[in-house]
Design an enzyme around this catalytic site. Structure first.
Site, PDB file in Angstrom:
ATOM      1  N   LYS A 266       0.259   4.245  -0.716  1.00 11.50           N
ATOM      2  CA  LYS A 266      -0.529   5.811  -0.181  1.00 11.50           C
ATOM      3  C   LYS A 266       0.011   6.768  -1.044  1.00 11.50           C
ATOM      4  CE  LYS A 266       0.621   3.658   5.149  1.00 11.50           C
ATOM      5  NZ  LYS A 266       0.098   3.921   6.508  1.00 11.50           N
TER       6      LYS A 266
ATOM      7  N   HIS B  85      -9.247   1.069   4.231  1.00 10.82           N
ATOM      8  CA  HIS B  85      -8.530   1.120   5.392  1.00 10.82           C
ATOM      9  C   HIS B  85      -8.339   2.479   6.167  1.00 10.82           C
ATOM     10  CE1 HIS B  85      -4.363   2.434   6.089  1.00 10.82           C
ATOM     11  NE2 HIS B  85      -3.860   1.599   5.804  1.00 10.82           N
TER      12      HIS B  85
ATOM     13  N   GLU C 262      -7.317   4.471   7.033  1.00 13.50           N
ATOM     14  CA  GLU C 262      -6.891   6.302   7.732  1.00 13.50           C
ATOM     15  C   GLU C 262      -7.343   6.565   6.521  1.00 13.50           C
ATOM     16  OE1 GLU C 262      -2.750   5.657   5.126  1.00 13.50           O
ATOM     17  OE2 GLU C 262      -1.993   5.657   6.470  1.00 13.50           O
TER      18      GLU C 262
ATOM     19  N   SER D  28       3.121  -2.057  10.098  1.00 10.41           N
ATOM     20  CA  SER D  28       4.681  -1.812  10.492  1.00 10.41           C
ATOM     21  C   SER D  28       5.759  -3.405  10.689  1.00 10.41           C
ATOM     22  CB  SER D  28       5.060  -0.999  12.647  1.00 10.41           C
ATOM     23  OG  SER D  28       4.645   0.380  12.140  1.00 10.41           O
TER      24      SER D  28
ATOM     25  N   GLU E 114      -5.545  -4.949  11.065  1.00  8.55           N
ATOM     26  CA  GLU E 114      -4.524  -3.831  10.929  1.00  8.55           C
ATOM     27  C   GLU E 114      -4.289  -3.053  12.295  1.00  8.55           C
ATOM     28  OE1 GLU E 114      -2.882  -2.739   7.408  1.00  8.55           O
ATOM     29  OE2 GLU E 114      -4.443  -1.420   7.593  1.00  8.55           O
TER      30      GLU E 114
ATOM     31  N   ASN F  44       1.128  -0.725   0.070  1.00 11.28           N
ATOM     32  CA  ASN F  44      -0.395  -0.165  -0.094  1.00 11.28           C
ATOM     33  C   ASN F  44       0.886   1.770   0.027  1.00 11.28           C
ATOM     34  OD1 ASN F  44      -1.605   1.636   0.284  1.00 11.28           O
ATOM     35  ND2 ASN F  44      -2.316   1.686   2.486  1.00 11.28           N
TER      36      ASN F  44
ATOM     37  N   GLY G  24       2.284   3.238   9.969  1.00 17.67           N
ATOM     38  CA  GLY G  24       2.698   3.590   9.968  1.00 17.67           C
ATOM     39  C   GLY G  24       3.790   4.119  11.007  1.00 17.67           C
TER      40      GLY G  24
HETATM   41  C1  PEP Z   1      -0.291  -0.088   6.168  1.00 20.78           C
HETATM   42  O1  PEP Z   1      -0.434   1.137   5.347  1.00 20.78           O
HETATM   43  O2  PEP Z   1      -2.132  -0.423   6.026  1.00 20.78           O
HETATM   44  C2  PEP Z   1       0.135  -0.175   6.890  1.00 20.78           C
HETATM   45  C3  PEP Z   1       0.083  -1.228   7.704  1.00 20.78           C
HETATM   46  O3  PEP Z   1       1.346   1.064   7.008  1.00 20.78           O
HETATM   47  P1  PEP Z   1       2.836   0.751   7.842  1.00 20.78           P
HETATM   48  O4  PEP Z   1       3.328  -0.916   7.044  1.00 20.78           O
HETATM   49  O5  PEP Z   1       3.646   1.858   7.207  1.00 20.78           O
HETATM   50  O6  PEP Z   1       2.527   0.130   9.139  1.00 20.78           O
END
Ligand code: PEP
Length: 268
Positions: A14, A100, A102, A217, A172, A12, A178
């Site tokens: 973003k 997601h 976000e 992460s 998640e 992803n 992030g």
């Molecule tokens: C994500 O964008 O779904 C995500 C898990 O980001 P990151 O790996 O940076 O935590």
């Protein structure tokens, strides 16, 4: 992981990378691939403007799928700024991320909107990657499983089993995205077990086909621990997917885990 399900790794990106940067990534990343995509389903989800460039680079010829980060549920009309499932198909997308955290947090995406997006993607023959996860406050209050179960119910209740089997779920935890602070693999594994339990209630035997990813992460030095959890079938990756070498390291790690698991299955 479970040998019955092909592991899936989704990048992803973003709001990162222009079309030129996406192509530079692809040149470097694809140069490293040597058969991993036979064992791992690899999906790259760039921002919309980079989709045509990557479509032109023919990722499928190297066994890699193209995905989008969002979709609208209507097929056309007066929805300024939105993109329909058919439009995504037309630029080569087979997968799409829905819900997601976000999008839920910054753009007010409701459970109802996520449900519509998921169904529209399925209707178009795409694979939706449904994101669910609790906030730190909810986890601290002991409500993680309840929150995730409610998100799954809202998105999947009433879906016929044929369609449910095509869904991918990404667990998640919001506080791990992030932040550089991943969940403990054991906690993620326990949540994946809880997700599978709820999926069985919602979708019956189709639940065994649904891949459950961990996201938050993920990095080359921690991914193998997540894959060692029985109900974790791969990862949804943000930061570590932006550099070809780190994303490739994750793909290689999943491919090795799949090979080891297939070997164990044969030995039994
Ligand atoms: C994500 O964008 O779904 C995500 C898990 O980001 P990151 O790996 O940076 O935590």
């Amino acid at each position: 992981m479970n040998a019955a399900r092909k592991p899936l790794l989704a990048a992803n990106w973003k709001m990162n990378k222009t079309p030129e940067e996406a192509l530079a990534f692809w040149r470097e990343f694809s140069g490293r691939l040597s058969g991993e995509t036979g064992r791992v389903e690899v999906v790259i989800c760039p921002p919309y403007p980079a989709l045509p460039a990557l479509q032109g680079a023919d990722l499928r010829a190297r066994g890699v799928y193209l995905g989008a980060q969002n979709v609208h549920w209507e097929s056309r009309g007066a929805f300024t700024g939105e993109v329909s499932p058919g439009m995504l198909r037309a630029v080569g997308c087979s997968h799409v991320i829905v819900g997601h955290s976000e999008r839920r947090a910054y753009f007010g995406e409701s459970d109802e909107a996520v449900k519509r997006k998921l169904r529209a993607a399925l209707e178009e023959g795409m694979t939706p990657i449904l994101c669910v996860g609790e906030t730190l406050e909810q986890r601290t209050a002991g409500r993680a499983e309840e929150v995730v179960a409610a998100q799954l119910t809202a998105a999947l209740e009433g879906l016929d089993t044929g369609r449910a089997a095509r869904v991918v779920v990404a667990y998640e935890p919001v506080w791990a995205i992030g932040t550089g602070r991943s969940a403990e693999a054991r906690d993620a594994g326990e949540m994946a077990v809880a997700v599978r339990r709820r999926l069985r209630e919602l979708a019956g035997p189709a639940a065994e086909k649904i891949r459950i990813l961990y996201g938050g992460s993920v990095a080359p030095d921690n991914f193998a621990q997540f894959l060692a959890e029985a109900e974790v079938d791969g990862g949804l990756v943000g930061t570590a997917s932006l550099r070809p070498e780190s994303f490739f390291a994750l793909v290689a790690s999943a491919a090795n885990a799949a090979t080891a698991q297939a070997g164990e299955g044969e030995a039994q």
